[in-house]
Design a protein around this motif. Sequence first.
Motif, mmCIF file in Angstrom:
data_model
loop_
_atom_site.group_PDB
_atom_site.id
_atom_site.type_symbol
_atom_site.label_atom_id
_atom_site.label_comp_id
_atom_site.label_asym_id
_atom_site.label_seq_id
_atom_site.Cartn_x
_atom_site.Cartn_y
_atom_site.Cartn_z
ATOM 1 N N PHE A 228 38.468 40.107 41.422
ATOM 2 C CA PHE A 228 37.522 40.828 40.568
ATOM 3 C C PHE A 228 36.132 40.196 40.635
ATOM 4 N N ALA A 229 36.074 38.862 40.529
ATOM 5 C CA ALA A 229 34.778 38.176 40.544
ATOM 6 C C ALA A 229 34.062 38.371 41.869
ATOM 7 N N PHE A 230 34.774 38.210 42.977
ATOM 8 C CA PHE A 230 34.155 38.385 44.281
ATOM 9 C C PHE A 230 33.773 39.840 44.534
ATOM 10 N N ALA A 231 34.602 40.782 44.048
ATOM 11 C CA ALA A 231 34.281 42.196 44.244
ATOM 12 C C ALA A 231 32.986 42.555 43.521
ATOM 13 N N ILE A 232 32.774 42.006 42.337
ATOM 14 C CA ILE A 232 31.517 42.256 41.632
ATOM 15 C C ILE A 232 30.342 41.688 42.426
ATOM 16 N N SER A 233 30.502 40.469 42.945
ATOM 17 C CA SER A 233 29.405 39.870 43.721
ATOM 18 C C SER A 233 29.102 40.722 44.953
ATOM 19 N N GLY A 234 30.146 41.231 45.590
ATOM 20 C CA GLY A 234 29.938 42.081 46.752
ATOM 21 C C GLY A 234 29.295 43.408 46.397
ATOM 22 N N ALA A 235 29.743 44.011 45.293
ATOM 23 C CA ALA A 235 29.183 45.290 44.862
ATOM 24 C C ALA A 235 27.710 45.153 44.494
ATOM 25 N N ALA B 99 30.194 32.171 42.533
ATOM 26 C CA ALA B 99 30.648 30.821 42.176
ATOM 27 C C ALA B 99 31.995 30.860 41.465
ATOM 28 N N VAL B 100 32.157 31.837 40.568
ATOM 29 C CA VAL B 100 33.441 31.978 39.861
ATOM 30 C C VAL B 100 34.559 32.309 40.844
ATOM 31 N N GLY B 101 34.301 33.276 41.732
ATOM 32 C CA GLY B 101 35.298 33.628 42.739
ATOM 33 C C GLY B 101 35.605 32.473 43.663
ATOM 34 N N LEU B 102 34.596 31.677 43.979
ATOM 35 C CA LEU B 102 34.786 30.514 44.844
ATOM 36 C C LEU B 102 35.811 29.554 44.245
ATOM 37 N N GLY B 103 35.643 29.240 42.960
ATOM 38 C CA GLY B 103 36.570 28.320 42.309
ATOM 39 C C GLY B 103 37.973 28.883 42.187
ATOM 40 N N LEU B 104 38.077 30.147 41.806
ATOM 41 C CA LEU B 104 39.387 30.773 41.648
ATOM 42 C C LEU B 104 40.146 30.843 42.965
#
Length: 214
Positions: A16-23, A98-103
């Motif tokens: 979810f976090a990475f998808a938001i960053s990509g979107a 950053a959030v997606g990176l850690g997760l």
Amino acid sequence: MNDHRLFTILDLAGTFAFAISGAVAAKQRNLDLFGIVVIAYSVACGGGIVRDLCIGAIPPAGLANWRYLMVALVAVLVTLGAYSQVQRLNQPVLLFDAVGLGLFAVSGAQKALLYGHNAEVAILLGTTTAVGGGVIRDVLLTRVPVILQREIYASAALAGAVIEVGARTLGWATDWSPWLAMAVCIGLRYLSLQYHWHLPTYADSRIEKEPPVQ
């Protein structure tokens, strides 16, 4: 909470976090709806697909499990529906990245260990899971990938993966060790952006400019 359930929760949260960053990144480049979905899904699941192929988890969860596509689509809808609110966040792409990176650093390392691989493989694949989607995003958006620049990005993911794998390998794992690993990774990435920390570069000042092409 057992390891499998915790891994699934972390993996979907990272998706979810990475998808938001990509979107957000795709929206900023004025892509159409299909382009935004493609970028969001690629960022969210690209690293996980590479990890699964490497550890023999076939077919990869990002392709076989409908939840990953659904989470990516929800992230796209949230981004488009609340884009003005998302923009108010301080550098939203970097924040969610950053959030997606850690997760993903933690969940990627966990899955490699669950499939019986050693500590070295788990650390490398935890890092790959974390940075793979960002590389795909930057390539598709014709940008130099962040991990090839001097920013502290892959090294932050590496730190998170090392803490998670080290705690499990040494028998120090607790319910809090994954969260500690994630906090270190996210914190290191955030602080590096906040205080402009970066890795050294080694540009050769003696290199002369090439003559113009005639």
